[in-house]
Design a protein around this motif. Structure first.
Motif, short mmCIF file in Angstrom:
data_model
loop_
_atom_site.label_atom_id
_atom_site.label_comp_id
_atom_site.label_asym_id
_atom_site.label_seq_id
_atom_site.Cartn_x
_atom_site.Cartn_y
_atom_site.Cartn_z
N SER A 39 0.86 -1.19 0.00
CA SER A 39 0.00 0.00 0.00
C SER A 39 0.89 1.23 0.00
CB SER A 39 -0.92 0.01 1.23
OG SER A 39 -0.15 0.04 2.42
N LYS A 41 1.24 5.78 0.32
CA LYS A 41 0.68 7.03 0.80
C LYS A 41 1.61 8.17 0.40
CE LYS A 41 -0.81 9.41 5.01
NZ LYS A 41 -0.94 9.31 6.50
N VAL A 133 -0.68 5.22 -6.33
CA VAL A 133 -1.02 6.35 -5.47
C VAL A 133 -1.34 7.54 -6.35
CG1 VAL A 133 -0.19 7.99 -3.74
CG2 VAL A 133 0.35 5.56 -3.54
#
Length: 494
Positions: A39, A41, A133
């Motif tokens: 993931s 960010k 992202v």
């Protein structure tokens, strides 16, 4: 006994199904336990306008997973250059994590990552790891507000080395100026190596610090005499060309001051006082005059002359002090016969001088007359020369007389058997001269035809540096005119 009822058949089918499902579970269970995820960010660094993307890779299996075939766009991650990347094993009920950082500049709209996870313990491979992202949100550095000149901060260097002084002034990191900041380096002539006035500008250099040119280096020449150098905040319009007793000063505008505008810059004191000699060029040219006086040409017009010089002249009882301004000169006359002259001035070795007769000065004239009774010798001294001492000998008699300038003196001897007279001028530096008496046949024999004692005349001058002279013996009506030198008139010039 056999039971073939429908109930028995249904039980058999159900048991087979349960066994089949159990076998499938045993086969597929290991596959579902090997999993990695990723993931991302993104955050914006407002200081630089750079997006920082953080990728988190996880491993849910109790052995380490090696990351292979790692690809990120639009830029690489920071740890990729370090070699093999490993996602730690899961432990204590928590997945293992590996964090990677990616810096993205410019107008990229997204950042992506993809990789393969490999568990070397059992050779299991997971190729399906990727993430994206969104970077569509704007990211720009926050503009630093500018500061007024009085609140800006700087740092500097400053020094004097030989005949030059150099300074570098720089704006502190992170400081933005609302307008340019001028800074100036200037050097001066000074009367003393310590602070003193008046001071006169020698050289200057000015620069302006801006947000684009955050550092300036200045250099000036330093005079080869007492000097002051100042580094201050200001332009060339703020330079004080002449620093006087009650005039303006740079004050705390000098860099490195404890307070005021100059205190905004950290570094050494931005000022200097020093020097090895005065900023004057005293000089003396002594010239002997024919009348015995000495003309002293005093001057103060050298290349570094900026201040007046006091000359002190002494000779016996004679004493005089003369002040000569920069670029000027003056002549002091020491009376004849005063003795050895000494001239003193600051910045100059004492000069001593004794009067010396010049070869261009006119010489006395000697006239010898013989009337067969008396030998008369006359010495005439020209005007504008020193008094002449004449020592005259005829036979065994000697007379000495002093002849003032522009005057004549005569001495007479009774004619004897001597056929010549000797004239000695001891203070003029010439050898004594013998003048033969000829032209008359006198009864007592004096002046009669003998040639044995021809006069000895100086032709090229005495060894001591006398002047070349000539003489002629003129026989006129019982007399002789003897010239010991040609006439000359000389004027001393500087």
């Amino acid at each position: 006994m056999k039971f073939n009822s429908p109930l028995r058949r249904a039980a058999t089918v159900l048991a087979g199904a349960l066994i089949g499902f159990g076998g499938a579970a045993v086969v597929t269970a290991p596959a579902s336990a090997h999993a990695s995820t990723v993931s991302g960010k993104a955050v914006c660094d407002t200081a630089t306008g750079t997006r920082i993307v953080t990728w988190t890779l996880t491993n849910d299996y109790p052995t380490d997973a090696t990351v292979a075939d790692l690809t990120t766009t639009p830029t690489a991650v920071e740890k990729a250059a370090a070699g093999n990347l490993v996602i730690p094993k899961s432990a204590h009920g928590r997945d293992g994590e590996l964090t990677l950082t990616q810096q993205v500049t410019g107008d990229a709209r997204e950042a992506t990552i993809s990789f393969t996870s490999i568990w070397s313990a059992d050779g299991y491979v997971d190729e399906h790891n990727s993430a994206r992202v969104d970077l569509s949100e704007p990211c720009a550095p926050v503009e630093t507000p500018c500061v007024e000149a009085g609140k800006a901060t700087f740092h500097h260097t400053f020094g004097v080395n030989g005949k030059s002084s150099t300074a570098t002034v720089s704006l502190d990191e992170g400081v933005k100026l609302c307008e340019g900041e001028p800074v100036t380096l200037v050097s001066y002539f000074t009367p003393r190596p310590q602070f003193s006035v008046p001071q006169y500008e020698f050289d200057r250099d000015t620069g302006t610090i801006t947000n684009e040119q955050r550092s300036v280096t200045l250099e000036v020449s330093v005079p080869d005499c007492n000097t002051q150098v100042d580094l201050f905040f200001g332009s060339d319009k703020d330079i004080i060309s002449e620093i006087t007793e009650n005039g303006p000063r740079y004050g705390d505008k000098k860099l490195g001051s404890k307070s005021g505008l100059g205190a905004r810059s950290k570094g050494p004191h931005g000022w200097y006082n020093g020097g090895q000699q005065g900023c004057q060029t005293p000089a003396v040219e002594p010239l002997s005059q024919c009348d015995g006086t000495i003309a002293l040409n005093l001057s103060n017009n050298g290349e570094i002359s900026r201040y007046a010089v006091d000359f002190t002249v002494t000779a016996g009882d004679f004493r005089k002090t003369v002040t000569i301004d920069a670029g000027k000169g003056e002549t002091v006359t020491v009376p004849a016969g005063a003795g050895t002259v000494t001239v003193s001035a600051e910045g100059m070795d004492d000069v001593t001088y004794d009067w010396e007769r010049s070869e261009d000065c006119e010489w006395p004239t000697v006239i010898v007359e013989n009337d067969c009774e008396t030998v008369a010798i006359t010495v005439e001294n020209p005007k504008g020369v020193t008094p002449a001492i004449a020592k005259i000998t005829y036979g065994d008699k000697t007379e000495t007389m002093t002849v003032a300038a522009g005057k004549s003196e005569q001495v007479a001897f009774k004619l004897g058997r001597a056929t010549y007279a000797t004239i000695d001028l001891p203070e003029l530096g010439v050898e004594p001269i013998k003048a033969t008496l000829e032209g008359l046949e006198c009864e007592n024999g004096g002046g009669g035809g003998g040639k044995a004692d021809e006069p000895t005349l100086p032709v090229t001058g005495p060894v001591a540096g006398g002047i070349a002279g000539g003489a002629a013996l003129l026989l006129l009506a019982g007399g002789a005119l003897f010239l010991i030198s040609r006439r000359r008139k000389i004027t001393f010039t500087a």
